[in-house]
Scaffold this motif. Structure first.
Motif, short mmCIF file in Angstrom:
data_model
loop_
_atom_site.label_atom_id
_atom_site.label_comp_id
_atom_site.label_asym_id
_atom_site.label_seq_id
_atom_site.Cartn_x
_atom_site.Cartn_y
_atom_site.Cartn_z
N ASP A 1 0.81 -1.22 0.00
CA ASP A 1 0.00 0.00 0.00
C ASP A 1 0.84 1.28 0.00
O ASP A 1 0.34 2.36 0.27
N GLY A 2 2.13 1.14 -0.26
CA GLY A 2 3.00 2.33 -0.30
C GLY A 2 2.91 3.01 -1.66
O GLY A 2 2.88 2.34 -2.69
N ARG B 1 -3.09 14.43 0.35
CA ARG B 1 -4.34 14.19 1.08
C ARG B 1 -5.13 13.04 0.44
O ARG B 1 -5.67 12.18 1.13
N ARG C 1 -3.61 9.75 1.52
CA ARG C 1 -3.92 9.43 2.92
C ARG C 1 -5.40 9.09 3.08
O ARG C 1 -5.77 8.17 3.82
N GLY D 1 -6.28 5.63 2.54
CA GLY D 1 -5.71 4.64 3.45
C GLY D 1 -4.39 4.10 2.97
O GLY D 1 -3.89 3.09 3.46
N LEU D 2 -3.80 4.77 1.99
CA LEU D 2 -2.48 4.37 1.47
C LEU D 2 -1.42 5.22 2.16
O LEU D 2 -1.75 6.20 2.83
N SER D 3 -0.16 4.85 1.99
CA SER D 3 0.88 5.65 2.66
C SER D 3 1.93 6.08 1.65
O SER D 3 2.19 5.39 0.67
N LEU D 4 2.51 7.23 1.93
CA LEU D 4 3.60 7.70 1.09
C LEU D 4 4.86 6.92 1.42
O LEU D 4 5.21 6.83 2.61
#
Ligand code: SF4
Length: 327
Positions: A51-52, A315, A318, A321-324
């Motif tokens: 999920d990155g 935004r 996020r 529900g994903l992440s950088l």
């Protein structure tokens, strides 16, 4: 039809990727099949990439005045687009742009120049100096897009701290002569092979919506598979007034999503980065690029067109529900 859905899921989940016939079938799906398609591509993306999200950013380090005649490009010699034209910017400006990219949340920063190939040693050294300073002072991964570089030039830039080389094939071998008459597709293929041979991480994809057919999109995908590229940037045409493609119809958001999905299913383990034309072609469906299989996107401005504020992209990621991915 059940057989089709089972086969594409298995072929992609198994890591080999779907074949050209199924890739064409994905591009021919009716809109009603969108959610079922996204269910498959989301599973494949999560299995191979998690999920990155990878955020990239670029600087147009040398703009316009190109000798080539690529139909979609506002920097080409046949473009009458009203764009800024300037020679290679100074090292300090490249470093400053990299700092700003990092502040926006970018993980990777690319120095992009117009032109078929950067051959001038002084220019290459300037880019090399910038790459080294960005690595040491900014701490962000660096990429260059300087045209059809030779293997020894890539090796030189790698020795200065470079990670990636970007060079797009743009479209299929079959459609390329309708898009560009000033150089041959094989020159671009050779440049991709040269970057791989030198040991760079290779980012190579294309632009969609320039008049190519679905078969051309699949042909490009299969060529990228043959070349074992590491990352596939996906651009959607944003027709710029003054270019030969200015009157062309934009892709629909659904067409964009099926293109990303087809690429994800053909290349289960590769990065797929959605770049130029995202906002104007996907409109309110931008957030679905990740379910379709994208693992990254470009934040900030494009080469000659503006992107939306990077905070909106951060935004969106996020909110989903994903992440950088960190630098
Ligand atoms: S895509 Fe690259 S090579 Fe083609 S016209 Fe634009 S700057 Fe020149």
């Amino acid at each position: 039809m059940e057989g089709f859905w089972n086969r594409i899921r298995e072929d992609a989940m198994g890591g080999t990727g779907i074949g050209p016939e199924d890739a064409l079938a994905v591009l021919s799906l009716p809109q009603a099949a969108l959610w079922r398609l996204l269910d498959v591509t989301e599973s494949v993306r999560r299995r191979f990439k998690g999920d990155g999200v990878r955020l990239c950013s670029i600087v147009n380090a040398k703009s316009g005045l190109c000798s080539e005649d690529c139909s979609f490009c506002s920097q080409s010699r046949r473009s009458k687009a009203d764009i800024r034209k300037y020679p290679l910017i100074e090292v300090e400006e490249m470093v400053r742009a990299a700092r700003e990219a990092k502040q926006r949340g970018a993980r990777e920063f690319s120095i992009v120049s117009s032109g078929l190939a950067m051959r001038d040693r002084g220019e290459l050294e300037r880019v090399g100096n910038a790459v080294e300073r960005i690595r040491d002072e900014v701490g962000i991964e660096t990429c260059v897009s300087l045209g059809t570089l030779r293997s020894d030039d890539v090796a030189y830039l790698l020795s200065r701290g470079l990670r990636s080389v970007h060079h797009n094939l743009e479209t299929s071998r079959s459609f390329f002569p309708s898009m560009c008459s000033t150089h041959d597709y094989e020159e671009d293929v050779r440049a991709v092979r040269a970057a791989k041979a030198a040991g760079a991480w290779v980012c190579c994809g294309g632009i969609f919506g320039i008049g190519e057919t679905a078969a051309d999109r699949v042909e490009l995908s299969m060529t990228l598979r043959e070349l074992c590229v590491d990352s596939i940037p996906v651009n959607f045409l944003n027709p710029v007034p003054g270019t030969p493609v200015e009157g062309i119809d934009r892709l629909t958001p659904f067409a964009c999503l099926t293109i990303i999905a087809m690429l994800r299913l053909c290349h289960p383990g590769r990065e797929i980065i959605v770049c130029g034309g995202r906002e104007v072609n996907l409109r309110d469906l931008q957030g679905l690029i990740f379910a379709a299989g994208a693992t990254g996107t470009m934040a900030g401005n494009y080469l000659t067109t503006a992107g939306r504020p990077a905070e909106d992209d951060v935004r969106m990621i996020r909110d989903l529900g994903l992440s950088l991915l960190p630098v």
